[in-house]
Every structure is written in structure tokens, then in C-alpha cells.
Design an enzyme around this catalytic site. Sequence first.
Site, short mmCIF file in Angstrom:
data_model
loop_
_atom_site.label_atom_id
_atom_site.label_comp_id
_atom_site.label_asym_id
_atom_site.label_seq_id
_atom_site.Cartn_x
_atom_site.Cartn_y
_atom_site.Cartn_z
N ASP A 25 44.04 67.11 0.67
CA ASP A 25 42.88 66.22 0.66
C ASP A 25 42.00 66.69 -0.48
OD1 ASP A 25 41.33 64.24 2.89
OD2 ASP A 25 40.01 65.34 1.52
N SER B 145 49.11 50.60 12.17
CA SER B 145 48.11 50.18 13.14
C SER B 145 47.94 51.28 14.16
CB SER B 145 48.58 48.89 13.83
OG SER B 145 47.68 48.50 14.83
N LYS C 223 51.79 43.34 8.00
CA LYS C 223 50.55 43.89 8.53
C LYS C 223 49.36 43.00 8.18
CE LYS C 223 47.91 47.23 10.29
NZ LYS C 223 46.57 47.06 9.75
N HIS D 294 49.35 40.26 10.56
CA HIS D 294 48.89 40.85 11.82
C HIS D 294 47.37 40.86 11.87
CE1 HIS D 294 47.26 44.57 13.68
NE2 HIS D 294 48.19 44.42 14.61
N ASN D 295 46.75 41.30 10.81
CA ASN D 295 45.29 41.35 10.78
C ASN D 295 44.69 39.95 10.79
OD1 ASN D 295 45.80 44.05 10.49
ND2 ASN D 295 44.38 44.37 8.79
N GLU E 164 44.78 38.74 14.22
CA GLU E 164 43.80 39.48 15.01
C GLU E 164 42.39 38.90 14.83
OE1 GLU E 164 44.53 43.82 15.55
OE2 GLU E 164 42.71 43.96 14.35
#
Lengths: 253, 253, 253, 253
Positions: free
Chosen positions: D30, D121, D189, D192-193, D196
Site C-alpha cells: 500500500d 461485490s 458487475k 449488477h450495479n 441494484e
Amino acid sequence: MQIGMIGLGRMGGNMARRLTKGGHQCVVFDRNRENVNALAKEGPAPAYSLEELVEKLSAPRALWIMLPSGAPTEETVAALSKPLESGDAIIDGGNSYYVDDIRRAKELASKGIHYVDVGTSGGIWGLERGYCMMIGGERDVIQQLDPIFATLAPGIGSIPRTPGREKLGGTAEQGYLHCGLNGAGHFVKMVHNGIEYGLMAGYAEGLGVLKSANAGAWQREADAETTPSRDPEHYQHDLNLADIVEVYHGCWI
Amino acid sequence: MQIGMIGLGRMGGNMARRLTKGGHQCVVFDRNRENVNALAKEGPAPAYSLEELVEKLSAPRALWIMLPSGAPTEETVAALSKPLESGDAIIDGGNSYYVDDIRRAKELASKGIHYVDVGTSGGIWGLERGYCMMIGGERDVIQQLDPIFATLAPGIGSIPRTPGREKLGGTAEQGYLHCGLNGAGHFVKMVHNGIEYGLMAGYAEGLGVLKSANAGAWQREADAETTPSRDPEHYQHDLNLADIVEVYHGCWI
Amino acid sequence: MQIGMIGLGRMGGNMARRLTKGGHQCVVFDRNRENVNALAKEGPAPAYSLEELVEKLSAPRALWIMLPSGAPTEETVAALSKPLESGDAIIDGGNSYYVDDIRRAKELASKGIHYVDVGTSGGIWGLERGYCMMIGGERDVIQQLDPIFATLAPGIGSIPRTPGREKLGGTAEQGYLHCGLNGAGHFVKMVHNGIEYGLMAGYAEGLGVLKSANAGAWQREADAETTPSRDPEHYQHDLNLADIVEVYHGCWI
Amino acid sequence: MQIGMIGLGRMGGNMARRLTKGGHQCVVFDRNRENVNALAKEGPAPAYSLEELVEKLSAPRALWIMLPSGAPTEETVAALSKPLESGDAIIDGGNSYYVDDIRRAKELASKGIHYVDVGTSGGIWGLERGYCMMIGGERDVIQQLDPIFATLAPGIGSIPRTPGREKLGGTAEQGYLHCGLNGAGHFVKMVHNGIEYGLMAGYAEGLGVLKSANAGAWQREADAETTPSRDPEHYQHDLNLADIVEVYHGCWI
């Protein structure tokens, strides 16, 4: 012909003026005496109560109600049903729900009184340009009232003629139409308004896009929750919406 | 002034005609020789290749492309970039995606060639009524082309004047507008089309309601899956949609 | 407790079974004698007319109507209002329009008969899993019927507990709720269905996008009316929708 | 197996923890050294630069990027492309636009580096419950990474099995799926969003209706611009939305 006008607001007052100019004999009533007196100076005969209005008209009478929808119109129809006689006609030119028209027509029919529902478009420009009218009720009653509708309507020539219309006949081109049975007038006007609001939403959405066409110049930080604009250089347009609407207007005529 | 027109289809052919009538000197090209020959009989000078077209125009040249968007326009811009010289201008009057305009303008600028994007409205009625144009590009280039735009546009008087417009000035009232930087023309035209399709959806939805206003008369059995109509007597209207649209038209003008 | 069940279809039959298993004493009626006989073999007492049903129940009676909405339910409520006595309760567990509930409750109140509207969810899985119920009516009447609702409902533990719910109390966590006055039950169920159809539209729209994710591979010619796909290479996905829905399902739980 | 994790925020940190618990050997990086040190105490090996991260992994390497989409992810992919060797794999588990995946995969392929796009997710609950993953890329590369996906995913049994699923096989039931070519993971994805957010809009609209179910009790005057409510007695419900949502929740499971 002779007609009684009830309600001398923005709409009813000018309609009485247009009818008077068109040679019709108007008797006018409003719950506000001053409105009656003011209009009486321009030609129409004054009436200071519904009873007086009915008395001043010869049978078969035609009474045009031009009041806010809901209670004011409902109560006036009820009040008129008493002094009126078989063969008389009540015309509701306001914005009543068409289901009320169907009910009222049925109730009044038991007394032989005719009911006509008229969706009226025109607003404050109607005095000069005329009123478009969508009409529901019995065919022969509406034919008797035709001189009234013809005078209130804009008439042929107020807009460019739709190609081929001259072959179809009818009154639609003059700006009024007997749409169908009781309720059909306000039903067609209700859909007219629904379309109109849909059109306004379409304009608003498009203009919203134009207004934000400079979003690429807005300062905004990218973070885990906000997707950065991929192509800010594509959204650098500062647009003059008033000019654009003027050009759009020219496109769509 | 002098202008080259590329693409003599439904739009480009009539635009060349309108420009010729307006006193401009057109040189016309189409990949189909017959289209060139047909139009040449009406005045414009013929060209049978892009190279010939460029040769027949005096610098600084103005070339108006009126082709289907996508590959045909893209390839023509690329082909023109070779024979053209610094100071010449390519005008894309088709329906290009405005992002392509931004890219092309940048590419051509490196050679000193100007690029102007024009969203053109008018269809097959444009010859007679004129074309509305939404224009993107450099201010001074567009000002040099103003005689072309002024001739193609409908001009003042083709529709009733918007109250107060006479004080604002500008060309919007004549039916054309320099909207902003490169891409702004097709961006504004794109939103114009979006609004237009929204309006059509609004009309369609309303007319759909009118068309089904007699649903109460349809025969339908109630079962566990279908809610019966509560008030079939409210949906008994057989409406004449053509007449109603004619009345609506009068309401909205 | 004792309850009469009217209508032994997909819903009512299983509800009587679940109540019987739960220790309640059911008397069952259906206009089809065979449905009554079949269910009577599993425990409930049979009734072959509404009158017999009423006779076999002790006052104060509770009668649950589980019939198609519209005429069948309406006529049954009307028929029951005669033999029933003050203090008895009619429960409509079907899909009545909540406005009818308000009217019926008012009409029955004049005879002292209580009315309870129950929006029932569960379908053919309800026998095993239980039924969710949204209930409208008088508080004390609904409290007396609580053993019935508690048995029909799924109960705590059938789904993971919403964090913090244990502090709020009430019956919502068990899958039933006294929502408010008469009509509130079917009103809340109506909105439940509206949301449900909205969800289905959302799923359908998303799956439609997935299904066309290979549109870049479709053969299509560009012409003046059709914009060619700018990036066909981005739409080359042949997706397995059944597998994707399975993964989505796991995401949303 | 061995894996490098880049980005130790809310998502990446917990994913490294779940992988470590699952027996995998994680090397973590990181840009904030403290995040690296904190996680290193729980087992993973620390790396303080991308170069060190690459050095500490044995070829063929697998590097999972879990960073904000846009510049952070883009720059990291670019930076990794230098030290990595043919046969290594970059996995983007963030929210990249799938079109970027297609481009990156093509660019990296020229160096023999594999690219895998994973729509992930699970949010902050993923450590405990597992992460659902929608995956795009080359089949054999994804099969080599299967132990990683299987550990991150919720696995069978975390939700009730879809009837018939056991016959279909595949990994969808475990909560992850190889959807297709590069870009397919983030494409699926993205949809998917989209679904949603559509679901959330559906819930919001329904709850808005419930919240206003007492509109009949609001005080409002009728005037020429406002249609009075025809049936205020039908809108007298004061509803407890929290309880209702709890019941709805039970209905839909």
C-alpha cells in the site's frame, strides 16, 4: 343565439366578450357583483343570482358554467337543476373530471335537462385568438349549440392548414370537435393536458443536458465513491439556452 | 460566395439548389456521376472527384460535406485533408457524433485547415422553407461563412416572432446559431433530436390512452390472475384520433 | 381458536391446513363440494353452504374469505352480512382494492359486524414457509385474531434477524403487521406488489443488457437511417444468464 | 498459492486477511507504509514498493490490484507492466470501466502478461461472508487462479440452494463466475450495479407512496390551479414504515 355565462373570471369573462362581439346575446352572472357590473358595461345583460339568470333566458336555455372544478362547479350544477326545465342545457366548460360528467348527465337526464362537457383550451389569449374546445354529449344538443362553439373557436386560417384536411370536413379544423358521449370532452382534454406535461418534461430534460454541457470544466476530486469524468474535454460547452430554444422553435414549426 | 457541396442526396442536392437560387456559386460532387450531371443542369458547376472539386474552388475554400455519418463522412474528411491548404474550411453538415468533431478539428488544425460542425434540420421540406442550423467552430471562420448560413436558413418571418426577440439580436431568430466551440453544433442538434423523440413518445402515450378509451366495451372474463375493470362504463368512448389530433394542433400553436 | 375458511383454492386450502396443524379448529367451505370433502379428510370440519358454515361456528365468529377479488369476494361479504351477528368478524385475505375495504367496513359496522382486511403474501409455498400478512382494521378485533395470524405467519427465525430489530418489539419480525385502519392492510399489500413489479422491471432491463452484450457481432449495414455501432469490439460478450443470475443472487443476500 | 495484494483499504485489506486465513501466501503493498505494517502483523509479508512486491513473488506471479478506479488503477497497471515478465498475471478487482479492461489486456498481451478483470461485490462484510466475483479473461489463466477465487468467495451453503442448481455444476453457486473474455467481468458487475440502483429506486418510490398515505388529512385549499383531492377519506393512513419494510423483507425472501 342567447346564452347565460356563469363565472366571469379570466376565462368566462373573455368568453362572454368574444361571444358578444360575435353577435350573441349574453346574460352574465358571477357571485361577485362587481364582475357582473363591469362586464354589463360592454354589452351583456347582468344577472345577480342564478334564479335571475334563468329567468332572463328564454327556453330552451343554454347555460355555460366557467368555474373552478370540484365543489364550485358541482354546487352550481346542483343549484341550476332546480329552476331549469326539460329541454334546457347545462354546459360545463371548466376542468371537471370526466367521470363526474357521466354521473351529472345521467342525473340531469331524469329531469330532461341536457348536459354538455367542454374541455376548453386557450387561457388568457383566447379572447383574441379563440378557444379550442373538446366536446362531449348528445349530438343534436351539440348541433343546436354550434353557433356558440363556432364563435368561440379560432376558426380556419388561424394556423396553416394540415395537408388533406380540406377533404375530411368536420369542425376539427376550426378548433372544436364533438368527441363523443358525455365525458368524452373532458376525457380528451385530460389527455391533451397529460401530453402537454409530457412535452414540457421532454423540453426540460433536454435543456438540462444543455445547461450541464460545461460539466467538464467543473472542479471535482476523484475518490473511492465518485467516478471521475473520463472525457472532461467533451463537456466544455457554455451554451446560450435562450438562443438555442429560439432555433429549436424554428426547427419544429 | 463560392462553396463546394459533397453529397447530393435528399439533403445536399436541395441545399445546393437553395444556395444557387440565393446567388451563391456552387461546385457539386457526388460519387454517383448521374447525381452530379442532373444538378449541373440547374446551375451548379460539376465535379467528378474530390480532387477536381478542390481544384475548381479558389482559396480560401469552403467545402460542405452532406453524407451519412460514420465511415462515409470520416473517410471524406480524411481524403480532403490532403489536397486542402491552410485557411480552407471543411463543414460537416451531417449527423456526426460531436466527439468526432472535436477530434477532427484538432487533427485538421495542425495543417491550418478549419473545421465547422453544423447540425442541420429541415429534411425534404428544406428547399422551400429553409434549414435550421446549429453551428460549432471558430468564431471568425463562421462569420466568414455567414452568407452561406443566411441563405440556407428560413430567415425572419417564417414563423411568428417570439415577443421580445427583436431586442436580443443575433441570428437565432433567422434559424441558425453559432452555439460554441467545435462539437457544439452537433451537440446541440443531438439534444434537439433527443427532445424530439421525447415529444413523440409523449404524443404516442397520450394517443394510446385515447385509442383504448373504449376498453370498457371489450369482452374480458375475470379470473384469479386478472383484475376486472371496476368502472367499465367510464371507458366507452370510440374516439376519432385524426380529428382529435387536429384540434390538439390548434390548441398548441 | 375456531375459524371458518371460505374458498379452498391454492391459497385457502393450504391456509386451512397450516391452521389445523397449528392446533386451530377450522370449518371449511367451498362452492365446489369436492374441495370441501377432500380437505375434511385432513381434519377440518366440512360445511356445504355459507349458512351451514355460520351455524357450525360459535359466536363471536371469525370467517376468513380467500376468494378472487371483485365479484366473488364482494358477493360473499354481502351474503355473510345476513346470517352473521353483532361481534362477528369477516376477514378478507384476498386482493381486494383497499377502497372497497373502507366501504365494506363502514356498511358492516352498522350491524356491529367487524371487518378485517389482510394482504396475504406467500403463494403456493405458504403451507410450508408461512404467509406474510399486512392487516387493516380495529385494534382490539385484530388482537383477538392474533393466534390465527401468528400460526399463519412464518415466525421469527425464518430469515436472518435484522440487526436491532429485537429492541423494537411488535409482530413485524414474525411476518405480520397490523398496519392501520380498515383498508391499510390491502393498501400496504398493493404498494408491496407495486414495488415487486418495479423490481422485476429492473431485473428485466439489466438482463436485457446482458443478453445483447454480443451486439457487436451482429451483422448490420450502415445507411442514412441507422447509426453504425462506434465500438463493436466492446460488445462481443456471449454471456450465460442463468449462471450470472445465480452469482447476482449470492451478491444481494 | 502465492498472491500479491496492492491496495489495503476497506476491501483489499480484508481480502488479504481472508486469503491468509484460507492458507494462501500473501505479499501486501500500500502506498501508506502504516497499512502495510499493520497487516504484516497478521501474517502477510510486507512490501514497501511495487518493485519489492514483484521481487518477493515467484514467477508466474499473480498481482491483485484493489484501488479506486480511474487514475490510481490505470497508473498501477502501467507501473507493473515494466517489472513483470511473460506469464505473470495482473488482476484488477476494482471498479474499472470494462472498456479499459479490453484495452489493457491487449496492451499487456504484447508483453505476454495476462490481465484478469474481476467485478467484486461484498463491501465491508466480505471478510466474514466472502466476496462475489464476476470474472473476465483467458480461461486457462483464470483456472490457475481458481484457488484464490474459491477462497475469497462465500462458497456453497451461504444461501439456500437454488432448486436444480446441483445439476448444472460450475462455480456460480459458490459465488464466482468466469463470465467471458476480458471486460466481461466488469461488464457483468456494471449491469449488477445498474440493476441494484433500479431496485433501490423501486423501493424508494413505493415507500414514498406509503409515506404520503395520510395525504387526505393534509390541509389544502382548492383554487383554480389546484385540483382538490376527490377522496380524502381514502388517504388517512399513518403508516409505520420501519415495521412495513420488515414485513416486506419477510415476504420477498
